[in-house]
Design a protein around this motif. Sequence first.
Motif, PDB file in Angstrom:
ATOM      1  N   ASN A   4       0.892 -10.055  48.564  1.00 28.09           N
ATOM      2  CA  ASN A   4       0.661  -9.760  47.152  1.00 28.09           C
ATOM      3  C   ASN A   4      -0.795  -9.309  46.999  1.00 28.09           C
ATOM      4  OD1 ASN A   4       0.143  -9.854  44.357  1.00 28.09           O
ATOM      5  ND2 ASN A   4       1.780 -11.384  44.051  1.00 28.09           N
ATOM      6  N   TRP A   5      -0.991  -8.009  47.105  1.00 23.12           N
ATOM      7  CA  TRP A   5      -2.362  -7.483  47.100  1.00 23.12           C
ATOM      8  C   TRP A   5      -3.080  -7.754  45.782  1.00 23.12           C
ATOM      9  CZ3 TRP A   5      -4.601  -6.351  51.401  1.00 23.12           C
ATOM     10  CH2 TRP A   5      -3.838  -5.954  52.500  1.00 23.12           C
ATOM     11  N   LYS A   6      -2.377  -7.716  44.695  1.00 26.34           N
ATOM     12  CA  LYS A   6      -2.995  -7.962  43.399  1.00 26.34           C
ATOM     13  C   LYS A   6      -3.565  -9.374  43.336  1.00 26.34           C
ATOM     14  CE  LYS A   6      -2.154  -7.661  38.428  1.00 26.34           C
ATOM     15  NZ  LYS A   6      -1.151  -7.345  37.367  1.00 26.34           N
ATOM     16  N   ARG A   7      -2.758 -10.350  43.799  1.00 26.89           N
ATOM     17  CA  ARG A   7      -3.206 -11.727  43.786  1.00 26.89           C
ATOM     18  C   ARG A   7      -4.377 -11.924  44.760  1.00 26.89           C
ATOM     19  NH1 ARG A   7       1.350 -16.200  44.276  1.00 26.89           N
ATOM     20  NH2 ARG A   7       1.770 -15.245  42.226  1.00 26.89           N
TER      21      ARG A   7
ATOM     22  N   LEU B  31      -6.609  -9.653  45.617  1.00 26.90           N
ATOM     23  CA  LEU B  31      -7.797  -9.062  45.026  1.00 26.90           C
ATOM     24  C   LEU B  31      -8.404  -9.973  43.964  1.00 26.90           C
ATOM     25  CD1 LEU B  31      -6.754  -5.311  44.714  1.00 26.90           C
ATOM     26  CD2 LEU B  31      -8.523  -6.263  46.207  1.00 26.90           C
ATOM     27  N   VAL B  32      -7.541 -10.592  43.179  1.00 26.87           N
ATOM     28  CA  VAL B  32      -8.018 -11.528  42.160  1.00 26.87           C
ATOM     29  C   VAL B  32      -8.716 -12.713  42.823  1.00 26.87           C
ATOM     30  CG1 VAL B  32      -7.300 -13.172  40.379  1.00 26.87           C
ATOM     31  CG2 VAL B  32      -6.322 -10.874  40.428  1.00 26.87           C
TER      32      VAL B  32
END
Length: 321
Positions: free
Chosen positions: A7-10, A12-13
């Motif tokens: 989960n790249w979004k998670r 990055l966050v």
Amino acid sequence: MSKIRINWKRLLVLFATVFLVIQIIGSFFFYELAIKRGPKDFLQNNADLEVSDQTMELFLNGEWIDWVNAQQFEQLTLTSRDGLKLSGYYLPAAVPTDKLVVLTHGYLGHAKQMGLFGQYYHHDLGYNIFMPDARGHGKSEGNYYGFGWPDRLDLIDWTQTLVKKLGPDSKVVYHGLSMGAATVLMASGEDELPHQVKAIIADSPYMSVYQLFAYQMNRMFYLPAFPLLDSTSLLTKIRAGYSFREASALKAVEKSNVPVLYIHGEGDTFVPTKLTKELYRHTESDAELFLVPDANHGESFALAQDEYKVRMDDFLSLYVN
């Protein structure tokens, strides 16, 4: 075989959150380390601040110390524009004169340490002398160190107070060491600088607070300036009212009309000599440069006292008469 889905979004966050936390913690660490008032143990045994035995003997046991202790200074107080009670020491000349020197000390110092120079101004040159404690130093209030920027306005207010005390025909010299040198240069670029200020002597100054800290972060901690220094600057703006980039002696001398004598030791590794050379190159007003071979930070007077005095005398004779 099962596939691992990322989960790249998670991710990055998570990275952004960790980065932000590191910046916040680091900013508070460096603020406490350098800006907040208090002892600075990290400077103990710093090789960049080592000086010769000759210099140490003068600083610790010079006869100027007995001279300072024997004087009947008048303690003056001033309320700064932001409500701090500031302290300083005034000594009239033995013979009445319209000449006054304001001597500004370095980081972690205090006013009477400038008696090293004050003795010569008072005894040999016949000046009235004034030595202020910078905010956060000595008997002056303040819970942070201003590195010259808020102090420049304090210096202007002190000067106006002294001119009222001594008369409008006063001829004022600023002589600063290290942080005090940056202070007098920063003041020189202000429109409200009293016209009575005729000359400046800046011994071992730096160009800007940002540039100084960037150099020290790399030298002491092997860290790049960005982004940690920028976040520390933001915290300093919030807590102390100034940012590192705005605190610039370089910008001030580019528009100043007060003559400046720059002095720096060629062996200075704490505030490199090249910084004074750059200030000299960008100074709009008349300027002179005096470099002392082998002298480390702030020890030019100790190692080349006779020549130092000659250069002072020659410079002052041109602009204060």
